[in-house]
Motif scaffolding. Sequence first.
Motif, PDB file in Angstrom:
ATOM      1  N   UNK A  62     -20.410 -56.766  47.230  1.00 55.75           N
ATOM      2  CA  UNK A  62     -19.417 -57.330  48.146  1.00 55.75           C
ATOM      3  C   UNK A  62     -18.303 -56.318  48.347  1.00 55.75           C
ATOM      4  N   UNK A  63     -17.923 -56.093  49.591  1.00 55.65           N
ATOM      5  CA  UNK A  63     -16.719 -55.320  49.873  1.00 55.65           C
ATOM      6  C   UNK A  63     -15.621 -56.307  50.254  1.00 55.65           C
ATOM      7  N   UNK A  64     -14.516 -56.250  49.521  1.00 60.77           N
ATOM      8  CA  UNK A  64     -13.373 -57.123  49.786  1.00 60.77           C
ATOM      9  C   UNK A  64     -12.326 -56.302  50.531  1.00 60.77           C
ATOM     10  N   UNK A 100     -20.308 -44.217  50.277  1.00 62.62           N
ATOM     11  CA  UNK A 100     -21.315 -43.149  50.312  1.00 62.62           C
ATOM     12  C   UNK A 100     -21.092 -42.157  49.175  1.00 62.62           C
ATOM     13  N   UNK A 101     -19.835 -41.885  48.856  1.00 59.81           N
ATOM     14  CA  UNK A 101     -19.550 -40.983  47.744  1.00 59.81           C
ATOM     15  C   UNK A 101     -20.042 -41.576  46.428  1.00 59.81           C
ATOM     16  N   UNK A 102     -20.172 -42.898  46.380  1.00 60.26           N
ATOM     17  CA  UNK A 102     -20.711 -43.567  45.203  1.00 60.26           C
ATOM     18  C   UNK A 102     -22.193 -43.868  45.332  1.00 60.26           C
ATOM     19  N   UNK A 103     -22.863 -43.187  46.266  1.00 61.49           N
ATOM     20  CA  UNK A 103     -24.315 -43.319  46.470  1.00 61.49           C
ATOM     21  C   UNK A 103     -24.740 -44.709  46.931  1.00 61.49           C
ATOM     22  N   UNK A 104     -23.876 -45.340  47.717  1.00 56.23           N
ATOM     23  CA  UNK A 104     -24.218 -46.612  48.343  1.00 56.23           C
ATOM     24  C   UNK A 104     -24.153 -46.449  49.855  1.00 56.23           C
ATOM     25  N   UNK A 105     -25.111 -47.061  50.532  1.00 54.79           N
ATOM     26  CA  UNK A 105     -25.161 -47.026  51.990  1.00 54.79           C
ATOM     27  C   UNK A 105     -24.546 -48.325  52.506  1.00 54.79           C
ATOM     28  N   UNK A 106     -23.414 -48.253  53.206  1.00 58.83           N
ATOM     29  CA  UNK A 106     -22.800 -49.498  53.696  1.00 58.83           C
ATOM     30  C   UNK A 106     -23.711 -50.288  54.626  1.00 58.83           C
ATOM     31  N   UNK A 107     -24.625 -49.615  55.298  1.00 57.53           N
ATOM     32  CA  UNK A 107     -25.505 -50.298  56.250  1.00 57.53           C
ATOM     33  C   UNK A 107     -26.600 -51.090  55.568  1.00 57.53           C
ATOM     34  N   UNK A 111     -24.119 -56.561  50.795  1.00 54.36           N
ATOM     35  CA  UNK A 111     -24.639 -57.880  51.180  1.00 54.36           C
ATOM     36  C   UNK A 111     -23.574 -58.779  51.777  1.00 54.36           C
ATOM     37  N   UNK A 112     -22.314 -58.599  51.371  1.00 54.16           N
ATOM     38  CA  UNK A 112     -21.221 -59.451  51.854  1.00 54.16           C
ATOM     39  C   UNK A 112     -19.981 -58.618  52.125  1.00 54.16           C
ATOM     40  N   UNK A 113     -19.241 -59.007  53.133  1.00 55.74           N
ATOM     41  CA  UNK A 113     -17.889 -58.497  53.369  1.00 55.74           C
ATOM     42  C   UNK A 113     -16.960 -59.700  53.414  1.00 55.74           C
ATOM     43  N   UNK A 114     -15.945 -59.698  52.577  1.00 59.45           N
ATOM     44  CA  UNK A 114     -14.942 -60.763  52.565  1.00 59.45           C
ATOM     45  C   UNK A 114     -13.628 -60.158  53.025  1.00 59.45           C
ATOM     46  N   UNK A 115     -13.023 -60.763  54.018  1.00 60.11           N
ATOM     47  CA  UNK A 115     -11.731 -60.285  54.504  1.00 60.11           C
ATOM     48  C   UNK A 115     -10.634 -61.219  54.017  1.00 60.11           C
ATOM     49  N   UNK A 116      -9.627 -60.641  53.363  1.00 57.68           N
ATOM     50  CA  UNK A 116      -8.508 -61.462  52.925  1.00 57.68           C
ATOM     51  C   UNK A 116      -7.797 -62.067  54.132  1.00 57.68           C
ATOM     52  N   UNK A 117      -7.743 -61.280  55.233  1.00 59.52           N
ATOM     53  CA  UNK A 117      -7.193 -61.746  56.500  1.00 59.52           C
ATOM     54  C   UNK A 117      -7.491 -60.659  57.531  1.00 59.52           C
ATOM     55  N   UNK A 118      -7.101 -60.869  58.760  1.00 61.97           N
ATOM     56  CA  UNK A 118      -7.527 -59.958  59.823  1.00 61.97           C
ATOM     57  C   UNK A 118      -6.384 -59.150  60.434  1.00 61.97           C
ATOM     58  N   UNK A 119      -5.341 -58.876  59.682  1.00 65.34           N
ATOM     59  CA  UNK A 119      -4.356 -57.896  60.130  1.00 65.34           C
ATOM     60  C   UNK A 119      -5.034 -56.529  60.259  1.00 65.34           C
ATOM     61  N   UNK A 132     -24.542 -57.194  56.487  1.00 71.61           N
ATOM     62  CA  UNK A 132     -23.719 -57.987  55.571  1.00 71.61           C
ATOM     63  C   UNK A 132     -23.322 -59.318  56.185  1.00 71.61           C
ATOM     64  N   UNK A 133     -23.228 -60.336  55.330  1.00 71.08           N
ATOM     65  CA  UNK A 133     -22.655 -61.616  55.721  1.00 71.08           C
ATOM     66  C   UNK A 133     -21.140 -61.518  55.579  1.00 71.08           C
ATOM     67  N   UNK A 134     -20.404 -61.856  56.640  1.00 69.16           N
ATOM     68  CA  UNK A 134     -18.947 -61.819  56.602  1.00 69.16           C
ATOM     69  C   UNK A 134     -18.414 -63.209  56.261  1.00 69.16           C
ATOM     70  N   UNK A 135     -17.423 -63.249  55.388  1.00 68.13           N
ATOM     71  CA  UNK A 135     -16.783 -64.506  54.994  1.00 68.13           C
ATOM     72  C   UNK A 135     -15.279 -64.360  55.212  1.00 68.13           C
ATOM     73  N   UNK A 136     -14.693 -65.326  55.907  1.00 69.47           N
ATOM     74  CA  UNK A 136     -13.253 -65.307  56.198  1.00 69.47           C
ATOM     75  C   UNK A 136     -12.668 -66.677  55.908  1.00 69.47           C
TER      76      UNK A 136
END
Length: 228
Positions: A62-64, A100-107, A111-119, A132-136
């Motif tokens: 998950x990317x927060x 990518x520097x950590x050997x992960x492909x964002x594409x 699996x998930x992207x969570x946004x704290x808010x959309x500023x 990724x599944x986005x959760x807001x």
Amino acid sequence: MTTLPPSASDQVFVEVSALNGGFVTLPEKLFVTDADPNLKKTVPSMCFLIRHRSKSGKTDRIVFDLGIKRELTQYAQGMRDHLSKRQPITTSPDTAESLRKGNLDPATDITHVILSHTHWDHIGMPSDYPNAQFIVGSGTLHTIVHGANHYPASMFEKDPLPFDRTKELPPTANSPCADIAAPTTHQTTHTWRPISTLPNATDLFGDGSIYLIDAPGHLQGHLNSSRA
């Protein structure tokens, strides 16, 4: 007060890593009491990678928050005047490059992207995460289209999130976002309950490893994340 049960012997834990989401320059008066109105501070837009491995062995990454867009020209025209007041802004490396520097492909690996808010300094480049599944938070999708106090719709780029892969958390009891929440067909099935002194939290994976916390006030649908 509702507290969490003690961790079981097979409690699931997560790994959390900080990601570079860029840097923005802000007047200190926005976050320091009695600050000199002429002083500014360059601060990071904090983003995080959360690795979750379930008891069955499934791994979710998950990317927060996504930080600042690497190309400022991709912001809506209504936002660009605001950005001119936040210079200097650093956009590289961004979250995708950090992964990518950590050997992960964002594409493929996220699996998930969570946004704290959309500023603007949190929404980043959603197109980097095509699987990724986005959760807001509740009310977010309405705000993107119609704007909010001090953040009109002209400051949002058109269709900033992948609507078909984005779901809102449901409104909380007595939520100010209840009237603008997404239809139930476009909401997650999570439920809110109090934990400790926090009135509204939801267990993201149902195993006590990650809680999303309703944190109203900054923007509609604002969320925090916690490992209780």
